[in-house]
Design a protein around this motif. Structure first.
Motif, PDB file in Angstrom:
ATOM      1  N   SER A 126      65.498  -0.495  24.357  1.00 22.96           N
ATOM      2  CA  SER A 126      64.618  -1.640  24.582  1.00 22.96           C
ATOM      3  C   SER A 126      63.628  -1.907  23.448  1.00 22.96           C
ATOM      4  CB  SER A 126      63.821  -1.437  25.877  1.00 22.96           C
ATOM      5  OG  SER A 126      62.956  -0.322  25.750  1.00 22.96           O
ATOM      6  N   GLY A 127      63.417  -0.942  22.575  1.00 25.46           N
ATOM      7  CA  GLY A 127      62.396  -1.104  21.541  1.00 25.46           C
ATOM      8  C   GLY A 127      62.964  -1.116  20.137  1.00 25.46           C
ATOM      9  N   VAL A 128      62.112  -0.794  19.190  1.00 20.54           N
ATOM     10  CA  VAL A 128      62.469  -0.806  17.775  1.00 20.54           C
ATOM     11  C   VAL A 128      63.097   0.532  17.385  1.00 20.54           C
ATOM     12  CG1 VAL A 128      61.553  -1.041  15.433  1.00 20.54           C
ATOM     13  CG2 VAL A 128      60.595  -2.413  17.293  1.00 20.54           C
ATOM     14  N   SER A 129      64.264   0.453  16.762  1.00 19.21           N
ATOM     15  CA  SER A 129      64.959   1.654  16.287  1.00 19.21           C
ATOM     16  C   SER A 129      64.255   2.204  15.051  1.00 19.21           C
ATOM     17  CB  SER A 129      66.406   1.322  15.922  1.00 19.21           C
ATOM     18  OG  SER A 129      67.075   0.784  17.028  1.00 19.21           O
ATOM     19  N   PRO A 130      64.434   3.496  14.764  1.00 20.69           N
ATOM     20  CA  PRO A 130      63.868   4.045  13.530  1.00 20.69           C
ATOM     21  C   PRO A 130      64.453   3.331  12.307  1.00 20.69           C
ATOM     22  CG  PRO A 130      64.652   5.800  14.966  1.00 20.69           C
ATOM     23  CD  PRO A 130      65.125   4.508  15.553  1.00 20.69           C
ATOM     24  N   ASP A 132      66.435   2.304   9.255  1.00 17.45           N
ATOM     25  CA  ASP A 132      67.818   2.552   8.849  1.00 17.45           C
ATOM     26  C   ASP A 132      68.747   2.962   9.988  1.00 17.45           C
ATOM     27  OD1 ASP A 132      67.206   1.912   6.191  1.00 17.45           O
ATOM     28  OD2 ASP A 132      66.645   3.972   5.737  1.00 17.45           O
ATOM     29  N   PHE A 133      68.299   2.850  11.253  1.00 23.97           N
ATOM     30  CA  PHE A 133      69.167   3.124  12.394  1.00 23.97           C
ATOM     31  C   PHE A 133      69.269   1.874  13.245  1.00 23.97           C
ATOM     32  CE2 PHE A 133      68.144   7.391  11.100  1.00 23.97           C
ATOM     33  CZ  PHE A 133      69.327   8.077  11.309  1.00 23.97           C
ATOM     34  N   THR A 134      70.322   1.792  14.037  1.00 25.14           N
ATOM     35  CA  THR A 134      70.571   0.583  14.824  1.00 25.14           C
ATOM     36  C   THR A 134      70.548   0.838  16.322  1.00 25.14           C
ATOM     37  OG1 THR A 134      72.953   0.976  14.707  1.00 25.14           O
ATOM     38  CG2 THR A 134      71.981  -0.433  12.994  1.00 25.14           C
ATOM     39  N   PHE A 135      70.093   1.995  16.735  1.00 28.36           N
ATOM     40  CA  PHE A 135      70.080   2.305  18.161  1.00 28.36           C
ATOM     41  C   PHE A 135      68.878   3.192  18.494  1.00 28.36           C
ATOM     42  CE2 PHE A 135      72.480   5.522  15.992  1.00 28.36           C
ATOM     43  CZ  PHE A 135      72.127   6.711  16.596  1.00 28.36           C
ATOM     44  N   GLY A 136      68.542   3.218  19.766  1.00 27.59           N
ATOM     45  CA  GLY A 136      67.422   4.019  20.235  1.00 27.59           C
ATOM     46  C   GLY A 136      66.093   3.328  19.980  1.00 27.59           C
ATOM     47  N   THR A 137      65.026   3.916  20.513  1.00 27.41           N
ATOM     48  CA  THR A 137      63.674   3.394  20.330  1.00 27.41           C
ATOM     49  C   THR A 137      62.794   4.488  19.761  1.00 27.41           C
ATOM     50  OG1 THR A 137      63.920   1.861  22.172  1.00 27.41           O
ATOM     51  CG2 THR A 137      61.673   2.390  21.502  1.00 27.41           C
ATOM     52  N   GLU A 138      62.067   4.159  18.722  1.00 19.80           N
ATOM     53  CA  GLU A 138      61.134   5.115  18.124  1.00 19.80           C
ATOM     54  C   GLU A 138      59.718   4.797  18.591  1.00 19.80           C
ATOM     55  OE1 GLU A 138      59.923   7.030  13.816  1.00 19.80           O
ATOM     56  OE2 GLU A 138      60.732   4.997  13.859  1.00 19.80           O
ATOM     57  N   TYR A 139      59.002   5.837  19.004  1.00 17.67           N
ATOM     58  CA  TYR A 139      57.602   5.709  19.394  1.00 17.67           C
ATOM     59  C   TYR A 139      56.756   6.473  18.382  1.00 17.67           C
ATOM     60  CZ  TYR A 139      59.608   4.032  23.716  1.00 17.67           C
ATOM     61  OH  TYR A 139      60.310   3.308  24.632  1.00 17.67           O
ATOM     62  N   SER A 140      55.773   5.799  17.802  1.00 16.15           N
ATOM     63  CA  SER A 140      54.921   6.401  16.781  1.00 16.15           C
ATOM     64  C   SER A 140      53.806   7.225  17.405  1.00 16.15           C
ATOM     65  CB  SER A 140      54.300   5.307  15.913  1.00 16.15           C
ATOM     66  OG  SER A 140      53.373   4.558  16.696  1.00 16.15           O
ATOM     67  N   LYS A 141      53.150   7.987  16.591  1.00 16.47           N
ATOM     68  CA  LYS A 141      51.990   8.773  17.023  1.00 16.47           C
ATOM     69  C   LYS A 141      50.937   7.853  17.643  1.00 16.47           C
ATOM     70  CE  LYS A 141      49.406  12.538  15.364  1.00 16.47           C
ATOM     71  NZ  LYS A 141      49.709  13.576  14.437  1.00 16.47           N
ATOM     72  N   GLN A 142      50.724   6.690  17.038  1.00 14.79           N
ATOM     73  CA  GLN A 142      49.744   5.735  17.548  1.00 14.79           C
ATOM     74  C   GLN A 142      50.135   5.229  18.933  1.00 14.79           C
ATOM     75  OE1 GLN A 142      51.132   5.608  14.435  1.00 14.79           O
ATOM     76  NE2 GLN A 142      49.354   6.305  13.286  1.00 14.79           N
ATOM     77  N   GLN A 143      51.424   4.936  19.128  1.00 14.23           N
ATOM     78  CA  GLN A 143      51.894   4.470  20.435  1.00 14.23           C
ATOM     79  C   GLN A 143      51.753   5.567  21.494  1.00 14.23           C
ATOM     80  OE1 GLN A 143      55.724   3.196  18.737  1.00 14.23           O
ATOM     81  NE2 GLN A 143      55.456   1.295  19.912  1.00 14.23           N
ATOM     82  N   ILE A 144      52.072   6.795  21.124  1.00 15.41           N
ATOM     83  CA  ILE A 144      51.952   7.913  22.061  1.00 15.41           C
ATOM     84  C   ILE A 144      50.483   8.125  22.434  1.00 15.41           C
ATOM     85  CG2 ILE A 144      52.307  10.398  22.399  1.00 15.41           C
ATOM     86  CD1 ILE A 144      54.767  10.078  20.479  1.00 15.41           C
ATOM     87  N   ASN A 145      49.589   8.077  21.435  1.00 18.62           N
ATOM     88  CA  ASN A 145      48.160   8.243  21.718  1.00 18.62           C
ATOM     89  C   ASN A 145      47.644   7.136  22.634  1.00 18.62           C
ATOM     90  OD1 ASN A 145      47.516  10.680  20.473  1.00 18.62           O
ATOM     91  ND2 ASN A 145      47.307   9.703  18.473  1.00 18.62           N
ATOM     92  N   ALA A 146      48.096   5.902  22.401  1.00 21.92           N
ATOM     93  CA  ALA A 146      47.679   4.785  23.261  1.00 21.92           C
ATOM     94  C   ALA A 146      48.165   5.019  24.690  1.00 21.92           C
ATOM     95  CB  ALA A 146      48.219   3.461  22.717  1.00 21.92           C
ATOM     96  N   ALA A 147      49.393   5.520  24.827  1.00 22.62           N
ATOM     97  CA  ALA A 147      49.932   5.801  26.157  1.00 22.62           C
ATOM     98  C   ALA A 147      49.132   6.907  26.846  1.00 22.62           C
ATOM     99  CB  ALA A 147      51.398   6.206  26.051  1.00 22.62           C
ATOM    100  N   LEU A 148      48.767   7.936  26.093  1.00 26.13           N
ATOM    101  CA  LEU A 148      48.009   9.051  26.669  1.00 26.13           C
ATOM    102  C   LEU A 148      46.631   8.621  27.160  1.00 26.13           C
ATOM    103  CD1 LEU A 148      48.950  11.882  24.143  1.00 26.13           C
ATOM    104  CD2 LEU A 148      49.755  11.626  26.503  1.00 26.13           C
ATOM    105  N   LEU A 149      46.074   7.587  26.544  1.00 23.79           N
ATOM    106  CA  LEU A 149      44.760   7.071  26.960  1.00 23.79           C
ATOM    107  C   LEU A 149      44.869   6.051  28.082  1.00 23.79           C
ATOM    108  CD1 LEU A 149      43.094   6.611  23.448  1.00 23.79           C
ATOM    109  CD2 LEU A 149      42.545   8.349  25.185  1.00 23.79           C
TER     110      LEU A 149
END
Length: 194
Positions: A126-130, A132-149
């Motif tokens: 459903s999200g942005v792939s890393p 040079d890749f065309t599948f999966g979703t990458e979550y950044s440190k910033q996104q993870i921190n926002a989720a944790l808050l």
């Protein structure tokens, strides 16, 4: 659906110089500058033909294979020696496994922020792939921190480790020293493979 995610296709690692020979427009997933995946329909190729097909390497199939906690590790003598101060600081580790419970205290700093640099959920399309890749979703440190808050953590980073193996292995490799998860806590020893 992308062929790399479709169980009806075999995936072969090939040298990129072989792409022109096999490319039909939608059967190649570029991995890097040197290698790609060639996707061959199971309906076209019998599994017995695999040895007769020119491919660079057949991908290894990884499975859960750990059976003991780090308490059994032969490295305990070294780890417990306080003179060495082996804490793995400034070390970046990549782990491919069943996922990770990014909310677990083993992966949090003292201030509650994440210790995870990036999380690539290959099952989430459903999200942005890393890059040079065309599948999966990458979550950044910033996104993870926002989720944790957030009060609704899973709406921001909707990834889980339903199996628990990836979380356990990640905590042994890179979890904070006081909150490592022991495999024997997650899985009864009798159910594990060595």
């Amino acid at each position: 659906m992308q062929k790399i995610l479709d169980e009806n296709y075999y995936d072969f690692i090939i040298d990129n110089s072989m792409i022109p020979r096999y490319n039909t427009g939608d059967n190649i997933t570029l991995l890097n500058d040197a290698h790609s995946l060639l996707h061959v329909s199971r309906s076209v190729m019998d599994v017995c033909d695999i040895g007769r097909t020119p491919y660079y390497a057949f991908p290894s199939i990884y499975t859960l294979a750990s059976s003991a906690s780090d308490e059994i590790s032969a490295n305990k003598t070294v780890e417990n020696n306080t003179v060495y101060n082996l804490l793995g600081q400034c070390t970046l580790v990549g782990i491919v496994d069943t996922g990770i419970d990014y909310q677990h205290p083993a992966f949090r700093n003292a201030d509650g922020s994440t210790r995870i640099v990036s999380l690539w959920d290959q099952t989430d399309q459903s999200g942005v792939s890393p890059k040079d890749f065309t599948f999966g979703t990458e979550y950044s440190k910033q996104q993870i921190n926002a989720a944790l808050l957030s009060n609704d953590t899973m709406s921001l980073v909707p990834t889980v480790d339903t199996n628990g193996h990836g979380t356990a292995i990640a905590s042994i490799i890179s979890g904070s020293i006081d909150t490592k998860i022991h495999l024997v806590e997650l899985f009864p020893i009798a159910n594990l493979l060595w």
